[in-house]
Design a protein around this motif. Structure first.
Motif, PDB file in Angstrom:
ATOM      1  N   ASP A 161       0.831  -1.209   0.000  1.00  0.00           N
ATOM      2  CA  ASP A 161       0.000   0.000   0.000  1.00  0.00           C
ATOM      3  C   ASP A 161       0.863   1.255   0.000  1.00  0.00           C
ATOM      4  OD1 ASP A 161      -2.224  -1.612   0.034  1.00  0.00           O
ATOM      5  OD2 ASP A 161      -2.639  -1.346   2.185  1.00  0.00           O
ATOM      6  N   LYS A 162       1.946   1.241   0.743  1.00  0.00           N
ATOM      7  CA  LYS A 162       2.827   2.402   0.816  1.00  0.00           C
ATOM      8  C   LYS A 162       3.505   2.649  -0.534  1.00  0.00           C
ATOM      9  CE  LYS A 162       6.531   4.402   3.522  1.00  0.00           C
ATOM     10  NZ  LYS A 162       7.470   4.232   4.612  1.00  0.00           N
ATOM     11  N   GLN A 163       3.885   1.584  -1.227  1.00  0.00           N
ATOM     12  CA  GLN A 163       4.522   1.723  -2.531  1.00  0.00           C
ATOM     13  C   GLN A 163       3.537   2.234  -3.571  1.00  0.00           C
ATOM     14  OE1 GLN A 163       6.326  -2.080  -3.371  1.00  0.00           O
ATOM     15  NE2 GLN A 163       8.182  -1.583  -2.240  1.00  0.00           N
ATOM     16  N   GLU A 164       2.269   1.878  -3.447  1.00  0.00           N
ATOM     17  CA  GLU A 164       1.250   2.348  -4.385  1.00  0.00           C
ATOM     18  C   GLU A 164       0.981   3.821  -4.169  1.00  0.00           C
ATOM     19  OE1 GLU A 164      -2.141  -0.151  -3.798  1.00  0.00           O
ATOM     20  OE2 GLU A 164      -1.225  -1.846  -4.876  1.00  0.00           O
ATOM     21  N   GLU A 165       1.066   4.310  -2.925  1.00  0.00           N
ATOM     22  CA  GLU A 165       0.821   5.718  -2.608  1.00  0.00           C
ATOM     23  C   GLU A 165       1.981   6.606  -3.048  1.00  0.00           C
ATOM     24  OE1 GLU A 165       0.155   5.928   1.575  1.00  0.00           O
ATOM     25  OE2 GLU A 165      -1.721   4.812   1.467  1.00  0.00           O
ATOM     26  N   THR A 166       3.187   6.074  -3.051  1.00  0.00           N
ATOM     27  CA  THR A 166       4.355   6.866  -3.403  1.00  0.00           C
ATOM     28  C   THR A 166       4.395   7.047  -4.911  1.00  0.00           C
ATOM     29  OG1 THR A 166       5.497   5.773  -1.575  1.00  0.00           O
ATOM     30  CG2 THR A 166       6.851   7.026  -3.124  1.00  0.00           C
ATOM     31  N   PRO A 167       4.437   8.355  -5.400  1.00  0.00           N
ATOM     32  CA  PRO A 167       4.484   8.583  -6.858  1.00  0.00           C
ATOM     33  C   PRO A 167       5.845   8.151  -7.419  1.00  0.00           C
ATOM     34  CG  PRO A 167       4.622  10.662  -5.654  1.00  0.00           C
ATOM     35  CD  PRO A 167       4.401   9.589  -4.647  1.00  0.00           C
TER      36      PRO A 167
END
Length: 169
Positions: A161-167
Motif C-alpha cells: 500500500d505504501k509503494q502504491e501511494e508513493t508517486p
C-alpha cells in the motif's frame, strides 16, 4: 514361608509392574481410602477411556518394582492405602482425572507421581494436571502460527500500500 511357586508368581508380578512403570509416560500415586464405590466406578471408567491403567497394588510390590530405576524416589509415597495410575499415551491424563476426584473428595488424596523421568510431589502432579492434552497443545501452536502469519500478511500489505501511494519519480 511361602512356597517356591508363590515366590515365582510374585517375582513375575513385580517384573510386570516394573515393565508397565518403565513404559509409561507418567504415573500418579494416590491414597484411595474413603472413596465411594459409585465414585470409584465412575473414576475408573473415565481413566479407562483416557487410556490410563489404574490399579491397587501392595506397597511392597511397588517398592520392589521401582527399586533400582529412575523412579526409586517415588517409593516414599508407598504408605497406607495405595493405588497407582499409569498413562502410556497422554502424560497429563491420569493427573487431570485423579486431581479432579481429589478436589471433589478430600479423603481421596494425591500423594505424588512421576513424569518424563522426574519424580513429582503432590504439588507437581497438581501442576501437571493443569496442562492441556496433546490436541490442546497443537491447537495453541496452530493459533500462534496463524497469528504470526496473519501479522506478516498485514505487514506485507502495508508495504504494498505504501509503494502504491508513493508517486514514481
Amino acid at each position: 514361608m511361602p512356597s517356591a511357586k508363590i515366590l515365582e508368581a510374585k517375582k513375575a508380578y513385580v517384573a510386570e509392574l516394573n515393565t508397565k512403570i518403565a513404559g509409561s509416560l507418567a504415573g500418579v500415586v494416590v491414597a484411595y481410602n474413603g472413596i465411594s464405590v459409585a465414585d470409584d466406578t465412575k473414576m475408573r471408567k473415565e481413566l479407562r477411556e483416557a487410556g490410563v491403567e489404574y490399579m491397587v497394588v501392595k506397597n511392597t510390590m511397588l517398592r520392589r518394582a521401582v527399586a533400582g530405576t529412575q523412579y526409586e524416589a517415588i517409593a516414599e509415597y508407598f504408605k497406607g492405602d495405595t493405588a497407582i495410575a499409569l498413562s502410556a499415551e497422554d502424560p497429563a491424563a491420569a493427573a487431570r482425572i485423579l486431581c479432579k476426584v481429589a478436589d471433589a473428595d478430600k479423603r481421596f488424596t494425591v500423594k505424588g507421581g512421576f513424569c518424563d523421568g522426574q519424580v513429582l510431589d503432590a504439588a507437581g502432579v497438581k501442576s501437571l494436571s493443569t496442562m492441556p492434552n496433546r490436541e490442546g497443545l497443537l491447537s495453541m501452536l496452530a493459533g500462534s502460527l496463524n497469528g504470526i502469519i496473519g501479522g506478516l500478511a498485514v505487514a506485507i500489505q502495508g508495504i504494498v500500500d505504501k509503494q502504491e501511494e508513493t508517486p514514481a519519480a
